[in-house]
Design a protein around this motif. Structure first.
Motif, PDB file in Angstrom:
ATOM      1  N   MET A   1      44.169  43.006  37.508  1.00  0.00           N
ATOM      2  CA  MET A   1      43.219  42.200  38.227  1.00  0.00           C
ATOM      3  C   MET A   1      43.120  40.865  37.501  1.00  0.00           C
ATOM      4  O   MET A   1      43.086  40.817  36.282  1.00  0.00           O
ATOM      5  CB  MET A   1      41.906  42.980  38.283  1.00  0.00           C
ATOM      6  CG  MET A   1      40.663  42.210  38.392  1.00  0.00           C
ATOM      7  SD  MET A   1      39.160  43.223  38.518  1.00  0.00           S
ATOM      8  CE  MET A   1      39.451  44.593  37.451  1.00  0.00           C
ATOM      9  N   GLY A   2      43.059  39.808  38.252  1.00  0.00           N
ATOM     10  CA  GLY A   2      43.015  38.474  37.682  1.00  0.00           C
ATOM     11  C   GLY A   2      41.644  38.099  37.137  1.00  0.00           C
ATOM     12  O   GLY A   2      40.652  38.780  37.384  1.00  0.00           O
ATOM     13  N   ASN A   4      38.114  36.577  36.791  1.00  0.00           N
ATOM     14  CA  ASN A   4      37.035  36.304  37.747  1.00  0.00           C
ATOM     15  C   ASN A   4      37.329  36.893  39.131  1.00  0.00           C
ATOM     16  O   ASN A   4      36.901  36.349  40.142  1.00  0.00           O
ATOM     17  CB  ASN A   4      36.744  34.804  37.837  1.00  0.00           C
ATOM     18  CG  ASN A   4      35.325  34.535  38.279  1.00  0.00           C
ATOM     19  OD1 ASN A   4      34.427  35.339  38.054  1.00  0.00           O
ATOM     20  ND2 ASN A   4      35.110  33.409  38.907  1.00  0.00           N
ATOM     21  N   LYS A   5      38.041  38.006  39.174  1.00  0.00           N
ATOM     22  CA  LYS A   5      38.346  38.722  40.415  1.00  0.00           C
ATOM     23  C   LYS A   5      37.740  40.114  40.341  1.00  0.00           C
ATOM     24  O   LYS A   5      37.390  40.588  39.258  1.00  0.00           O
ATOM     25  CB  LYS A   5      39.859  38.851  40.624  1.00  0.00           C
ATOM     26  CG  LYS A   5      40.597  37.534  40.652  1.00  0.00           C
ATOM     27  CD  LYS A   5      40.333  36.804  41.926  1.00  0.00           C
ATOM     28  CE  LYS A   5      41.146  35.510  41.963  1.00  0.00           C
ATOM     29  NZ  LYS A   5      40.780  34.652  43.036  1.00  0.00           N
ATOM     30  N   PHE A   6      37.630  40.788  41.494  1.00  0.00           N
ATOM     31  CA  PHE A   6      37.147  42.158  41.464  1.00  0.00           C
ATOM     32  C   PHE A   6      37.958  43.031  42.416  1.00  0.00           C
ATOM     33  O   PHE A   6      38.601  42.541  43.337  1.00  0.00           O
ATOM     34  CB  PHE A   6      35.646  42.236  41.777  1.00  0.00           C
ATOM     35  CG  PHE A   6      35.278  42.049  43.222  1.00  0.00           C
ATOM     36  CD1 PHE A   6      35.129  43.150  44.052  1.00  0.00           C
ATOM     37  CD2 PHE A   6      35.063  40.788  43.742  1.00  0.00           C
ATOM     38  CE1 PHE A   6      34.773  42.982  45.384  1.00  0.00           C
ATOM     39  CE2 PHE A   6      34.700  40.615  45.061  1.00  0.00           C
ATOM     40  CZ  PHE A   6      34.559  41.727  45.891  1.00  0.00           C
ATOM     41  N   VAL A   7      37.944  44.329  42.119  1.00  0.00           N
ATOM     42  CA  VAL A   7      38.531  45.340  42.991  1.00  0.00           C
ATOM     43  C   VAL A   7      37.421  46.326  43.329  1.00  0.00           C
ATOM     44  O   VAL A   7      36.495  46.518  42.545  1.00  0.00           O
ATOM     45  CB  VAL A   7      39.720  46.067  42.328  1.00  0.00           C
ATOM     46  CG1 VAL A   7      40.878  45.113  42.101  1.00  0.00           C
ATOM     47  CG2 VAL A   7      39.324  46.756  41.049  1.00  0.00           C
ATOM     48  N   ARG A  47      26.592  41.802  46.426  1.00  0.00           N
ATOM     49  CA  ARG A  47      27.096  42.429  45.206  1.00  0.00           C
ATOM     50  C   ARG A  47      26.011  42.527  44.146  1.00  0.00           C
ATOM     51  O   ARG A  47      25.257  41.578  43.919  1.00  0.00           O
ATOM     52  CB  ARG A  47      28.274  41.625  44.671  1.00  0.00           C
ATOM     53  CG  ARG A  47      29.385  41.549  45.688  1.00  0.00           C
ATOM     54  CD  ARG A  47      30.391  40.488  45.361  1.00  0.00           C
ATOM     55  NE  ARG A  47      31.266  40.302  46.531  1.00  0.00           N
ATOM     56  CZ  ARG A  47      32.056  39.279  46.688  1.00  0.00           C
ATOM     57  NH1 ARG A  47      32.105  38.332  45.784  1.00  0.00           N
ATOM     58  NH2 ARG A  47      32.798  39.188  47.769  1.00  0.00           N
ATOM     59  N   ARG A  79      34.874  44.123  38.050  1.00  0.00           N
ATOM     60  CA  ARG A  79      35.379  42.750  38.022  1.00  0.00           C
ATOM     61  C   ARG A  79      35.683  42.285  36.609  1.00  0.00           C
ATOM     62  O   ARG A  79      35.068  42.712  35.637  1.00  0.00           O
ATOM     63  CB  ARG A  79      34.441  41.789  38.734  1.00  0.00           C
ATOM     64  CG  ARG A  79      33.252  41.312  37.968  1.00  0.00           C
ATOM     65  CD  ARG A  79      32.525  40.234  38.757  1.00  0.00           C
ATOM     66  NE  ARG A  79      31.266  39.883  38.144  1.00  0.00           N
ATOM     67  CZ  ARG A  79      30.437  38.989  38.640  1.00  0.00           C
ATOM     68  NH1 ARG A  79      30.728  38.377  39.775  1.00  0.00           N
ATOM     69  NH2 ARG A  79      29.319  38.705  38.029  1.00  0.00           N
ATOM     70  N   SER A  80      36.631  41.379  36.553  1.00  0.00           N
ATOM     71  CA  SER A  80      37.017  40.690  35.336  1.00  0.00           C
ATOM     72  C   SER A  80      36.194  39.400  35.294  1.00  0.00           C
ATOM     73  O   SER A  80      36.255  38.597  36.214  1.00  0.00           O
ATOM     74  CB  SER A  80      38.518  40.378  35.386  1.00  0.00           C
ATOM     75  OG  SER A  80      38.899  39.576  34.319  1.00  0.00           O
ATOM     76  N   ALA A  82      34.424  35.709  34.335  1.00  0.00           N
ATOM     77  CA  ALA A  82      34.963  34.348  34.308  1.00  0.00           C
ATOM     78  C   ALA A  82      35.354  33.891  32.912  1.00  0.00           C
ATOM     79  O   ALA A  82      36.205  33.021  32.766  1.00  0.00           O
ATOM     80  CB  ALA A  82      33.951  33.378  34.910  1.00  0.00           C
ATOM     81  N   SER A  87      44.628  38.523  32.832  1.00  0.00           N
ATOM     82  CA  SER A  87      44.427  39.622  33.770  1.00  0.00           C
ATOM     83  C   SER A  87      44.241  40.929  33.012  1.00  0.00           C
ATOM     84  O   SER A  87      44.720  41.080  31.890  1.00  0.00           O
ATOM     85  CB  SER A  87      45.639  39.749  34.707  1.00  0.00           C
ATOM     86  OG  SER A  87      45.757  38.618  35.517  1.00  0.00           O
TER      87      SER A  87
END
Length: 96
Positions: A1-2, A4-7, A47, A79-80, A82, A87
């Motif tokens: 996961m990159g 500031n992204k979430f799954v 969220r 999430r990762s 900011a 990643s």
């Protein structure tokens, strides 16, 4: 996961306002990057995120849906944050 992204989970789950999801275990790498665990409302995409987790693993604990949030269908999300610089790979198990 990159960065500031979430799954989110592929399935949503019914959670009562103020209800909790128990964390069985969660691991991520690289361990020096931080994550947050949260709940995403399936209808509104609102969220609710936990405080940041550090160290690459956590066994036990829980995520609580705030009393101000409506009961309904929610996805579990990770999430990762900011402030991360790379990643991450993550694996988690939860109990409802």
């Amino acid at each position: 996961m990159g960065v500031n992204k979430f799954v989110k989970s592929s399935n949503s789950y019914y959670i009562q306002s103020g209800g909790k999801v128990n964390i069985t275990n969660i691991t991520w790498s690289p361990s020096n990057q931080n994550i947050q665990i949260g709940l995403v409302n399936a209808a509104t995409d609102t969220r609710y995120w936990s405080s940041e987790r550090t160290g690459g693993s956590q066994i036990g604990g829980s995520i609580v849906l705030p009393e101000t949030a409506p009961s309904g269908q929610y996805y579990v999300a990770i999430r990762s944050v900011a402030t991360n610089t790379t990643s991450i790979s993550v694996y988690g198990q939860f109990n409802f």
